[in-house]
Motif scaffolding. Sequence first.
Motif, mmCIF file in Angstrom:
data_model
loop_
_atom_site.group_PDB
_atom_site.id
_atom_site.type_symbol
_atom_site.label_atom_id
_atom_site.label_comp_id
_atom_site.label_asym_id
_atom_site.label_seq_id
_atom_site.Cartn_x
_atom_site.Cartn_y
_atom_site.Cartn_z
ATOM 1 N N VAL A 34 23.991 26.129 56.865
ATOM 2 C CA VAL A 34 22.654 25.533 56.910
ATOM 3 C C VAL A 34 22.600 24.247 56.089
ATOM 4 N N GLN A 35 23.239 24.231 54.921
ATOM 5 C CA GLN A 35 23.170 23.080 54.034
ATOM 6 C C GLN A 35 24.268 22.048 54.284
ATOM 7 N N ILE A 40 30.615 17.325 56.710
ATOM 8 C CA ILE A 40 31.181 18.639 56.400
ATOM 9 C C ILE A 40 31.203 19.505 57.654
ATOM 10 N N SER A 41 30.133 19.431 58.439
ATOM 11 C CA SER A 41 30.067 20.188 59.690
ATOM 12 C C SER A 41 31.162 19.739 60.654
ATOM 13 N N LYS A 42 31.418 18.454 60.671
ATOM 14 C CA LYS A 42 32.457 17.911 61.546
ATOM 15 C C LYS A 42 33.836 18.445 61.135
ATOM 16 N N LEU A 43 34.081 18.500 59.824
ATOM 17 C CA LEU A 43 35.341 19.049 59.340
ATOM 18 C C LEU A 43 35.500 20.503 59.763
ATOM 19 N N VAL A 70 41.742 9.909 58.309
ATOM 20 C CA VAL A 70 41.429 8.943 59.365
ATOM 21 C C VAL A 70 40.007 9.143 59.893
ATOM 22 N N GLU A 71 39.393 10.272 59.584
ATOM 23 C CA GLU A 71 38.041 10.550 60.048
ATOM 24 C C GLU A 71 36.977 9.926 59.166
ATOM 25 N N GLU A 80 32.645 13.370 49.632
ATOM 26 C CA GLU A 80 31.629 14.356 50.016
ATOM 27 C C GLU A 80 32.283 15.577 50.674
ATOM 28 N N VAL A 81 33.189 15.331 51.619
ATOM 29 C CA VAL A 81 33.798 16.410 52.374
ATOM 30 C C VAL A 81 34.819 17.169 51.534
ATOM 31 N N TYR A 82 35.668 16.433 50.847
ATOM 32 C CA TYR A 82 36.731 17.102 50.097
ATOM 33 C C TYR A 82 36.226 17.767 48.820
#
Length: 340
Positions: A34-35, A40-43, A70-71, A80-82
């Motif tokens: 949800v958050q 992050i959702s793409k990962l 590369v993304e 943010e993602v890592y």
Amino acid sequence: MQTVYLIGNGFDVNLGLPTKYPDFYKYYLGLDRVQDTENISKLKDHLKKCMSSKTKFWSDLEEAMGLYTVEFRTYEELEEVYDNINDEMQKYIHSIECSPLPKGIDSGLLKKNISSPQMFLTPAERNIINSIYNSISINTHRISIVNFNYTTTIEKILNFKGQPLELGFATYHKNFKTQLENVFHVHGLSESPLLGVNDSSQISNEELRSNLDVIEYLVKPKINSALGHLIDRKAREAIKEARLICIYGLSLGKTDSLWWKLVGERLLNGATVILFVYDEHASNLAPRKLGRYQRSWKAKLCDMAKIQDNQRDSIMSRIIVAPNTPIFDIKSKTIPTLPA
């Protein structure tokens, strides 16, 4: 006499701990989304797709992190993602670290086996190791462990508190008193795991590869340097002093190239390496194929260690490949009975 063990996740997995990357991915993909931000959702969508298709993209989380750059268009997106996957990895490993160890582990068996790795070799291979002992006048066998795991499983089993721990006498050399001196966690511990690549060449995004923020975020030697705890330096010093290096539970991956290069340098300077490998296909290997099998592993180690072709003939006899040995099957009381 200095022996160094390089120990990876195979140690914990062999005890039944759920520390494989797929174990973590199952946990990570099962979290409430949800958050999650768009990135992050793409990962997670990418990871889920890869897992369902059995692709090897995420077979090694750290290598995949370098490829997946590369993304990202900016360092902020990468961070943010890592940060998210690193934080969740920390929680996951911490939950394992806080859980009781599996029942039936024999700490005395671990002490005995780690003191005498030659017990698990052929008679000819044991002679190679014994010749090292026989060439040493000092009768103290010092052991250090370079631990690539985030868990303190070994310390818990041995009740190791950071001070030299007497392990007893080496099995085929009663005059050699053995002690464990150090356990170096070069990838951090559960409260601060270090996920990343070996060097900037493993960052696939060419635009971000030269960004200092990205390098300090993703390149493990740079992270260790920034932390300033000197653990990696002390581990390197132990390897440089080792006469015998034992490798167990590691995949010889590219993200740890630094360590393979150090092993190669020691080989070129007279050290001996025992490569304990797990290979389910090696159990029924025909004797006539054993030589080729061993050469393939030796070549792989030399490739990762950056040892040139013209240097290999001089060291091949000092690389011992030992497939599927029970050296760390420490829930069992069974050890090999070998002639003295």
